[in-house]
Structures are given as structure tokens and as C-alpha cells.
Design a protein around this motif. Structure first.
Motif, PDB file in Angstrom:
ATOM      1  N   ASN A  99       0.764  -1.183   0.009  1.00  0.00           N
ATOM      2  CA  ASN A  99       0.249   0.070  -0.050  1.00  0.00           C
ATOM      3  C   ASN A  99       0.971   1.239  -0.228  1.00  0.00           C
ATOM      4  O   ASN A  99       0.580   2.457   0.912  1.00  0.00           O
ATOM      5  N   LEU A 100       1.935   1.203  -0.897  1.00  0.00           N
ATOM      6  CA  LEU A 100       2.675   2.551  -1.050  1.00  0.00           C
ATOM      7  C   LEU A 100       1.807   3.478  -1.834  1.00  0.00           C
ATOM      8  O   LEU A 100       1.234   3.454  -2.618  1.00  0.00           O
ATOM      9  N   LYS A 101       1.851   4.933  -1.142  1.00  0.00           N
ATOM     10  CA  LYS A 101       0.918   5.850  -1.658  1.00  0.00           C
ATOM     11  C   LYS A 101       1.622   7.105  -1.476  1.00  0.00           C
ATOM     12  O   LYS A 101       2.712   7.485  -0.779  1.00  0.00           O
ATOM     13  N   LEU A 102       1.336   8.038  -2.482  1.00  0.00           N
ATOM     14  CA  LEU A 102       1.809   9.234  -2.542  1.00  0.00           C
ATOM     15  C   LEU A 102       0.707  10.431  -2.212  1.00  0.00           C
ATOM     16  O   LEU A 102      -0.085  10.252  -2.888  1.00  0.00           O
ATOM     17  N   THR A 103       1.077  11.408  -1.562  1.00  0.00           N
ATOM     18  CA  THR A 103      -0.037  12.710  -1.367  1.00  0.00           C
ATOM     19  C   THR A 103       0.797  13.690  -1.503  1.00  0.00           C
ATOM     20  O   THR A 103       1.596  13.820  -0.942  1.00  0.00           O
ATOM     21  N   TYR A 111       5.285  16.155  -2.044  1.00  0.00           N
ATOM     22  CA  TYR A 111       4.845  14.850  -1.774  1.00  0.00           C
ATOM     23  C   TYR A 111       5.281  14.092  -0.482  1.00  0.00           C
ATOM     24  O   TYR A 111       6.539  14.358  -0.145  1.00  0.00           O
ATOM     25  N   ALA A 144       5.328  10.234   0.993  1.00  0.00           N
ATOM     26  CA  ALA A 144       5.049   8.775   0.878  1.00  0.00           C
ATOM     27  C   ALA A 144       4.750   8.287   2.164  1.00  0.00           C
ATOM     28  O   ALA A 144       5.189   8.565   3.102  1.00  0.00           O
ATOM     29  N   SER A 145       3.750   7.250   2.066  1.00  0.00           N
ATOM     30  CA  SER A 145       3.237   6.396   3.342  1.00  0.00           C
ATOM     31  C   SER A 145       3.135   5.006   2.614  1.00  0.00           C
ATOM     32  O   SER A 145       3.019   4.922   1.453  1.00  0.00           O
ATOM     33  N   TRP A 146       3.196   4.029   3.677  1.00  0.00           N
ATOM     34  CA  TRP A 146       3.204   2.633   3.202  1.00  0.00           C
ATOM     35  C   TRP A 146       2.578   2.176   4.570  1.00  0.00           C
ATOM     36  O   TRP A 146       2.711   2.571   5.884  1.00  0.00           O
ATOM     37  N   ASP A 147       2.044   0.851   4.423  1.00  0.00           N
ATOM     38  CA  ASP A 147       1.450   0.066   5.628  1.00  0.00           C
ATOM     39  C   ASP A 147       2.932  -0.528   6.325  1.00  0.00           C
ATOM     40  O   ASP A 147       3.923  -0.899   5.697  1.00  0.00           O
ATOM     41  N   LYS A 184       6.692   6.332   6.633  1.00  0.00           N
ATOM     42  CA  LYS A 184       6.249   7.351   5.873  1.00  0.00           C
ATOM     43  C   LYS A 184       7.480   8.363   5.577  1.00  0.00           C
ATOM     44  O   LYS A 184       8.472   7.838   6.571  1.00  0.00           O
ATOM     45  N   VAL A 236       5.777   3.471  -6.809  1.00  0.00           N
ATOM     46  CA  VAL A 236       4.845   3.982  -7.211  1.00  0.00           C
ATOM     47  C   VAL A 236       5.266   5.182  -8.128  1.00  0.00           C
ATOM     48  O   VAL A 236       6.459   5.743  -7.735  1.00  0.00           O
TER      49      VAL A 236
END
Length: 91
Positions: free
Chosen positions: A12-16, A23, A25-28, A58, A88
Motif C-alpha cells: 500500500n505505498l501511496k503518494l500524497t 509529496y 510517501a506512506s505505506w503500511d 512514511k 509508485v
């Protein structure tokens, strides 16, 4: 056996993108008890990227642009990195 001793890939790597335009980055967080940190590589898809080690799941204030990538691997207590990057791409 090295592969059996390494952490599983990050999930679940995500960029916000923040209001300031940078940006985060966060992940589980890894459920594996032996994971102590993460290696984060970020920058151009092809070319030289920056690489940092973090203990949280993160990383903020990434100066990224469209086409750049963020990749993360877990690192266990023995210092072994996961066998595969989770990646990502910035749109």
C-alpha cells in the motif's frame, strides 16, 4: 537461504501531495516483527535517485515531479533488505 530470510515487499505505498506542492510517501508498516527500518529510493525513473533509511512507515517533503518514482523496501534486524521494491510513479 537468503530469500527466506528477507522481509516481504512493502504494501500500500501511496503518494500524497501537500498544499505546499511537495509529496509525502506512506505505506503500511510491515507486520513482520523482525523489520526495523525501510530503505526509500526516490527521483527520476532512469538516472540517479536519492536513497534514505527511515524507521517510520512514511517520508515527507519529497521534491518530486511528474514521472519520478518512489520505491520502498523493508529491512530486518539482521540488515537484510526485502527482495523486491514496491514502487509508485508520480502522475
Amino acid at each position: 537461504m537468503y530469500l527466506a530470510s528477507t522481509p516481504s515487499p512493502v504494501k500500500n505505498l501511496k503518494l500524497t501531495q501537500t498544499q505546499a506542492g511537495v509529496y509525502e510517501a506512506s505505506w503500511d508498516a510491515s507486520p513482520e516483527k523482525s523489520v526495523r527500518s525501510y530503505v526509500v529510493s526516490f527521483g527520476p525513473e532512469k538516472g540517479q535517485r536519492k536513497e534514505v533509511k527511515v524507521t517510520a512507515s512514511k517520508l515527507g517533503a519529497l521534491g518530486l515531479k511528474a514521472g519520478d518514482v518512489v520505491m520502498v523496501k523493508a529491512v530486518n534486524a539482521r540488515g537484510y533488505q526485502g527482495w523486491d521494491w514496491t514502487k509508485v510513479t508520480v502522475n
